[in-house]
Scaffold this motif. Structure first.
Motif, PDB file in Angstrom:
ATOM      1  N   THR A 175      -4.177 -24.523   6.648  1.00  0.00           N
ATOM      2  CA  THR A 175      -4.083 -23.335   7.494  1.00  0.00           C
ATOM      3  C   THR A 175      -3.700 -23.753   8.908  1.00  0.00           C
ATOM      4  O   THR A 175      -4.154 -24.780   9.399  1.00  0.00           O
ATOM      5  N   PRO A 176      -2.821 -22.966   9.538  1.00  0.00           N
ATOM      6  CA  PRO A 176      -2.449 -23.299  10.921  1.00  0.00           C
ATOM      7  C   PRO A 176      -3.518 -22.834  11.904  1.00  0.00           C
ATOM      8  O   PRO A 176      -4.044 -21.725  11.767  1.00  0.00           O
ATOM      9  N   ARG A 177      -3.832 -23.701  12.852  1.00  0.00           N
ATOM     10  CA  ARG A 177      -4.735 -23.315  13.928  1.00  0.00           C
ATOM     11  C   ARG A 177      -3.913 -22.623  15.010  1.00  0.00           C
ATOM     12  O   ARG A 177      -4.336 -21.719  15.676  1.00  0.00           O
ATOM     13  N   ASP A 178      -2.719 -23.139  15.145  1.00  0.00           N
ATOM     14  CA  ASP A 178      -1.812 -22.599  16.168  1.00  0.00           C
ATOM     15  C   ASP A 178      -0.397 -22.743  15.618  1.00  0.00           C
ATOM     16  O   ASP A 178      -0.112 -23.667  14.871  1.00  0.00           O
ATOM     17  N   SER A 179       0.468 -21.795  15.955  1.00  0.00           N
ATOM     18  CA  SER A 179       1.848 -21.892  15.471  1.00  0.00           C
ATOM     19  C   SER A 179       2.742 -21.092  16.393  1.00  0.00           C
ATOM     20  O   SER A 179       2.263 -20.315  17.223  1.00  0.00           O
ATOM     21  N   ARG A 180       4.028 -21.304  16.279  1.00  0.00           N
ATOM     22  CA  ARG A 180       4.962 -20.473  17.047  1.00  0.00           C
ATOM     23  C   ARG A 180       5.997 -19.903  16.102  1.00  0.00           C
ATOM     24  O   ARG A 180       6.547 -20.611  15.270  1.00  0.00           O
ATOM     25  N   LEU A 181       6.201 -18.600  16.275  1.00  0.00           N
ATOM     26  CA  LEU A 181       7.106 -17.872  15.395  1.00  0.00           C
ATOM     27  C   LEU A 181       8.387 -17.534  16.148  1.00  0.00           C
ATOM     28  O   LEU A 181       8.334 -17.049  17.276  1.00  0.00           O
ATOM     29  N   PHE A 182       9.513 -17.837  15.563  1.00  0.00           N
ATOM     30  CA  PHE A 182      10.798 -17.489  16.186  1.00  0.00           C
ATOM     31  C   PHE A 182      11.596 -16.639  15.226  1.00  0.00           C
ATOM     32  O   PHE A 182      11.888 -17.065  14.108  1.00  0.00           O
TER      33      PHE A 182
ATOM     34  N   HIS B 219      -0.717 -31.656  14.317  1.00  0.00           N
ATOM     35  CA  HIS B 219      -2.136 -31.663  14.685  1.00  0.00           C
ATOM     36  C   HIS B 219      -2.698 -30.242  14.769  1.00  0.00           C
ATOM     37  O   HIS B 219      -3.887 -30.065  14.984  1.00  0.00           O
ATOM     38  N   ASP B 220      -1.836 -29.235  14.615  1.00  0.00           N
ATOM     39  CA  ASP B 220      -2.311 -27.853  14.604  1.00  0.00           C
ATOM     40  C   ASP B 220      -2.553 -27.339  13.191  1.00  0.00           C
ATOM     41  O   ASP B 220      -2.815 -26.166  12.989  1.00  0.00           O
ATOM     42  N   LEU B 221      -2.433 -28.219  12.217  1.00  0.00           N
ATOM     43  CA  LEU B 221      -2.712 -27.828  10.835  1.00  0.00           C
ATOM     44  C   LEU B 221      -4.096 -28.331  10.449  1.00  0.00           C
ATOM     45  O   LEU B 221      -4.485 -29.439  10.821  1.00  0.00           O
ATOM     46  N   GLU B 222      -4.825 -27.467   9.704  1.00  0.00           N
ATOM     47  CA  GLU B 222      -6.150 -27.867   9.255  1.00  0.00           C
ATOM     48  C   GLU B 222      -6.175 -27.907   7.750  1.00  0.00           C
ATOM     49  O   GLU B 222      -5.528 -27.084   7.092  1.00  0.00           O
TER      50      GLU B 222
ATOM     51  N   SER C  96      -5.006 -16.869   5.131  1.00  0.00           N
ATOM     52  CA  SER C  96      -3.563 -17.071   4.982  1.00  0.00           C
ATOM     53  C   SER C  96      -3.244 -18.549   5.189  1.00  0.00           C
ATOM     54  O   SER C  96      -3.616 -19.146   6.199  1.00  0.00           O
ATOM     55  N   GLY C  97      -2.574 -19.130   4.247  1.00  0.00           N
ATOM     56  CA  GLY C  97      -2.242 -20.552   4.381  1.00  0.00           C
ATOM     57  C   GLY C  97      -1.364 -21.007   3.245  1.00  0.00           C
ATOM     58  O   GLY C  97      -0.796 -20.199   2.506  1.00  0.00           O
ATOM     59  N   LEU C  98      -1.237 -22.323   3.131  1.00  0.00           N
ATOM     60  CA  LEU C  98      -0.354 -22.893   2.121  1.00  0.00           C
ATOM     61  C   LEU C  98      -1.114 -23.835   1.212  1.00  0.00           C
ATOM     62  O   LEU C  98      -2.036 -24.529   1.657  1.00  0.00           O
TER      63      LEU C  98
ATOM     64  N   TYR D 175       3.512 -32.253   7.151  1.00  0.00           N
ATOM     65  CA  TYR D 175       2.852 -33.367   7.841  1.00  0.00           C
ATOM     66  C   TYR D 175       1.632 -32.844   8.590  1.00  0.00           C
ATOM     67  O   TYR D 175       1.708 -31.837   9.298  1.00  0.00           O
ATOM     68  N   VAL D 176       0.521 -33.530   8.426  1.00  0.00           N
ATOM     69  CA  VAL D 176      -0.729 -33.121   9.068  1.00  0.00           C
ATOM     70  C   VAL D 176      -1.308 -34.327   9.795  1.00  0.00           C
ATOM     71  O   VAL D 176      -1.269 -35.449   9.289  1.00  0.00           O
TER      72      VAL D 176
END
Lengths: 305, 284, 358
Positions: C345-352, C282-285, C294-296, C323-324
């Motif tokens: 494009t991600p609205r929010d993401s977490r990078l590890f 749900h954080d993908l637009e 920046s996006g895919l 999955y969106v």
């Protein structure tokens, strides 16, 4: 609940069999006919013969067979032997099944095999080993003779041989039953503050009571009916060390057939009672397990080697 | 049994009490009643001169009894394997009135004291007996012959085969048979290729159990056998005969030989069960 | 009563079920132990109850209200334990089951018959099974058994309540109802409670605080809000809900995932390390065009309109599935069809980066 779970299951299978994969009619008749004939010739006829022979000379002669001192003493000794052997093996069965079913330890399967050992030993050998231990030429024979204690050719020998022969019955019934029931209920009881004894008496024992009863019934039947082992150690002293099966043998060898079969008919009645009780116990366990998650197979008869 | 350390016990034992008490009592009582007496037999054999023991076992009379016991037990177990399968099949697959009674009666040989079955079988199969009188004109001598011994051993072994086969037949997945049928297999093909392999371990176990029990059986056989030396003497009877002659060494030697045979069979049965359990596990 | 677990380890043979776990459960809270099977959560619960001994270590301890109970027998700890399969005494009625803990008390502490009756009736009312007191466990439904097990545990007025997969054996519908009931019940009786679950939704819905466990260790402790929105590790984020996972590398202070570049404020110092990017569906637009952001790029392979949200499946670069999820309203603004090429494009993401959270 009329039908038991198992018979319903079998019924369902049978119905399914009719629909998709039933045997043709003639195969069914052949198998059923041959099986019933076989059972009749080998089980039915001999069983009926016991009662027919016992009553051959009428009810009076039948009842008279029990009217002498030797017959009564044989009955009394048989009851005494069972009264000693069954409780001993009952306590052992409870201890063994608790240790084996509730705990994990190395050598467990070896222990289970060793418990079954008496089933693998011929009854005659079961008697022989006690002669070798306590007979006049045995290990403890001279010492026992010196102290005036007689075991072989006396009641203690008969009791010992019977205890040996009936040793596995209760344990064998209880071990798979307790294993199946797991340890959760015991843990629940302990968490609720019950002591070990309270847990055993109030939770474990009521849960295995039918399997226990079944084991005791079998143990008792064998204790009262044992012939080979007892035959070796008893010495056949009339009125002293003769159990009912031994007394049957003596009467039979004396061609006193009516009396022999009269005493035998009592033992046959005991056997029939055993079968009835067993069927009842089986019915009970199936009824109770119907809705419980783990079906108890306690009363599923097992072959004893 | 390698002695487990206290630590492994603590790890696995959890909170349920009574382990030491019950296991201790179990081992104590087992040793007292079973292990010590049985070891007496082996120690006695080991103490006796081997030559004597060997002479006893290889004497013609003893050899004849071993031959009879083995042959009759094998024959009886084979008869039971065939008819036991029939009885088990009938009890599991077919519905008929009185089934519960028949099912219960199968256990009769377990419950009936062997002396009682012995005299009953003898009376029924003796010449002039209920069944014997029909066999006599056919020239068949049932009682007091090796055939009589076999009859008694069939009686005693039947429940072993039936009771081992019943659960195996009940466990058969009906879908497998339906699948075989849907693939065009006939009824006999389905039985031979699908059902029989599945119940084979149970059948073998039942056969071996019946055989083992028959080897040691005494009470139900001695009456019908007639006990003629060299002809209808079974091994357990010879042990008793030796004992009555106060030939303890001879009796012990024969008993040890038999016991070794029984233990081999027991081992075989366990191996079959282990094999089938593993197969079952691998499949399921 | 608070529970404190201090550096507890437990091994079964070679398998290390718990690896130096420490945990504090404040008084009166309802806490979930969440983790996949084999993560050690049930073992931890059983150790707290005293049903399992932990490995002997110098400083390992279990404390109830600061008092060490490690050496106390299980029956003395006054814990209420609800077993996964209920472990109801099958030969006792509902009433007898609930009364058991009171009836087995040693004589001096045992309540009178009337007191026991009153207490059991009270509990039967609490679990709403007054009419079934004479039934046996096998005559009850799964949900009813569960409630009886709870009442039995509560009968001894436990200092803490421990529940092992309390809803695990129930079907979805019953589970929903019981969850809310348990939450309400806890609000009423306020006994410190710890329950084990592998169902993240259950934990998020019921618990005051969630302990996420993995491979015998605690990954994160926090409120449902915290563990969901600020996951401490990729594992926690992955375990709490669906995620899209992208593998990439750190290059020149930026994390690069194909055509998508993440530039954390302050940049990344460790060049050349592999990085993982986790984005919730749900954080993908979805945009018809990248417009230089920046996006895919991806192609729509599936559109699922049935349900509370619209679910889209996309084939990204290298055919990696993406999955969106979006609301129906939003989908109506930009409807797309299977086969359509879109930009995500991600609205929010977490990078590890090597479990190094940014």
């Amino acid at each position: 609940m009329g039908g038991t779970a198992k018979s319903q299951l079998r019924g369902r299978r049978a119905a399914a069999g009719l629909a998709a994969k039933g045997d043709p009619g003639w195969v069914k008749w052949l198998i059923t006919g041959a099986s019933l004939c076989f059972l009749l010739l080998f089980l039915g006829v001999p069983l009926v013969a016991v009662f027919a022979e016992a009553l051959r000379k009428g009810l009076g002669a039948y009842l008279e067979s029990f009217q002498n001192r030797d017959a009564l003493s044989a009955i009394r000794l048989t009851l005494l032997v069972a009264a000693i052997a069954v409780p001993l093996n009952l306590v052992f069965g409870l201890a063994a099944s608790w240790a084996i079913a509730k705990f994990e330890f190395r050598g467990k399967s070896l222990l289970v095999t060793l418990i079954d050992l008496p089933f693998a030993v011929s009854p005659v050998i079961s008697g022989l080993i006690f002669v070798l231990l306590f007979g006049l030429q045995g290990w403890f024979g001279p010492w026992l003779a010196g102290h005036g204690i007689q075991i072989i050719f006396a009641v203690p020998g008969v009791v010992l041989a019977t205890v040996f022969v009936t040793f596995p019955f209760v344990a064998r019934e209880l071990i798979p039953l307790m294993q199946e029931q797991g340890t959760e209920e015991e843990e629940a009881a302990l968490v609720l503050g019950a002591s070990g004894w309270q847990t055993f008496w109030r939770v474990t024992l009521p849960n295995v009571k039918w399997g226990l009863l079944y084991g005791v019934i079998l143990c008792n039947a064998r204790a009262m009916g044992e012939f080979g082992a007892v035959s070796v150690v008893s010495g056949h002293l009339r009125g002293q060390t003769n159990t009912m099966p031994l007394y049957v043998e003596i009467l039979y060898n004396e061609y006193n057939f009516v009396a022999a079969f009269a005493v035998a008919s009592l033992l046959a009645l005991l056997a029939l009672l055993t079968l009835v009780l067993k069927a009842l116990v089986e019915w009970r366990t199936q009824g109770e397990s119907e809705a419980s998650p783990a079906p108890a197979t306690a009363a599923t008869p097992e072959a004893e080697p | 049994m390698p002695a487990p350390t206290a630590k492994t016990f603590r790890k696995r034992r959890g909170v349920i009490p009574g382990f030491g008490l019950t296991l201790g009592y179990t081992i104590f009582y087992l040793s007292l009643v079973v292990l010590v007496p049985l070891s007496a037999l082996f120690l006695k054999t080991a103490a006796a001169p081997w030559a004597d023991a060997w002479e006893t076992i290889t004497s013609p009379r003893v050899l004849a009894s071993f031959r009879l016991s083995l042959a009759a037990s094998l024959a009886a177990a084979a008869v039971n394997a065939v008819f036991g399968l029939g009885v088990a099949w009938m009890l599991v697959r077919y519905a008929f009135p009185g089934k519960r009674v028949i099912d219960a009666v199968v256990d009769l040989p377990f419950a009936l004291p062997t002396a009682v079955s012995g005299i009953a079988l003898t009376t029924v199969y003796a010449p002039g007996g209920w069944i014997g009188r029909w066999l006599e004109p056919l020239g068949i001598k049932a009682a007091f012959s090796p055939l009589g011994v076999t009859i008694a051993l069939v009686f005693i072994g039947l429940p072993f085969v039936v009771r081992t086969l019943q659960p195996a037949l009940e466990d058969l997945d009906p879908e497998v048979e339906e699948a075989a049928a849907s693939l065009g297999a006939g009824r006999w093909q389905t039985f031979r290729c699908v059902i029989l392999p599945a119940i084979l371990p149970a059948l073998l176990t039942g056969f071996a159990l019946a055989f083992a029990r028959a080897l040691g059986e005494y009470g139900s056989v001695v009456f019908i056998a007639g006990n003629m030396p060299m002809k209808t003497e079974i091994v357990p009877l010879l042990i008793l005969v030796k004992l009555e002659q106060y030939d303890y060494t001879g009796a012990t030697a024969i008993a040890s030989a038999m016991l070794v045979l029984s233990f081999l069979l027991l081992f075989l049965i366990n191996a079959v069960q282990w094999w089938s359990a593993r197969r079952h596990f691998a499949e399921g | 009563m608070s529970i404190e677990v201090r550096n507890v380890s437990k091994s079964f043979g070679d398998f290390l079920a718990l690896d130096g776990v420490s945990l504090h459960v404040p008084d009166g809270e309802l806490v979930a132990l969440l983790g996949p099977s084999g993560s050690g959560k049930t073992t931890l619960l059983r150790i707290i109850a005293g049903l399992e001994a932990f490995d002997l270590a110098d400083d390992g301890a279990i404390l109830f209200d600061g008092q060490d109970v490690a050496r106390q027998a299980v029956g003395r700890r006054r814990v209420g334990f609800v077993f996964q399969h209920y472990a109801l005494f099958r030969h006792m009625t509902v009433f007898e089951n609930i009364a058991f803990g009171l009836r087995v008390r040693p004589k001096p502490n045992r309540p009178t018959k009337a007191e026991i009756n009153a207490r059991v009736r009270e509990l039967l009312q609490l679990i709403q099974l007054e009419t079934l007191e004479r039934r046996y466990p096998w005559q009850l439904s799964g949900g009813q058994r569960q409630r009886v097990a709870l009442a039995r545990a509560l009968a001894i007025q436990p200092k803490v309540l421990l529940l092992d997969e309390p809803f695990g054996a129930l079907d979805a519908k019953v589970r929903q109802g019981l969850r809310r009931w348990l939450r309400r019940l806890h609000d009423e009786i306020h006994v410190t409670s710890l329950f084990v679950t592998h169902d993240q939704e259950e934990a998020l819905e019921v618990a005051d605080r969630i302990v996420v466990m993995n491979q015998g260790r605690i990954e994160q402790v926090g409120t449902p809000n915290e563990v969901f929105h600020q996951p401490a590790s990729a594992f926690v984020m992955d375990f709490l809900g669906n995620v899209n996972l992208f593998h990439g590398r750190v290059e020149a202070g930026r994390a690069v995932f194909g055509s998508m570049v993440i530039e954390p404020p302050g940049g990344l110092q460790i060049d050349g390390e592999s990085a993982r990017l986790l984005i919730r569906p749900h954080d993908l637009e979805i945009q018809p065009d990248g417009e230089g952001r920046s996006g895919l790029r991806g192609k729509v392979t599936r559109v699922q309109l049935a349900g509370p949200v619209v679910k889209l499946e996309l084939a990204g670069e290298d055919n990696q599935p993406i999955y969106v999820e979006m609301s129906h309203d939003r989908y109506r603004q930009h409807p797309c069809t299977v086969g359509e090429k879109v930009f995500v494009t991600p609205r929010d993401s977490r990078l590890f980066v090597e479990d190094y959270t940014i």
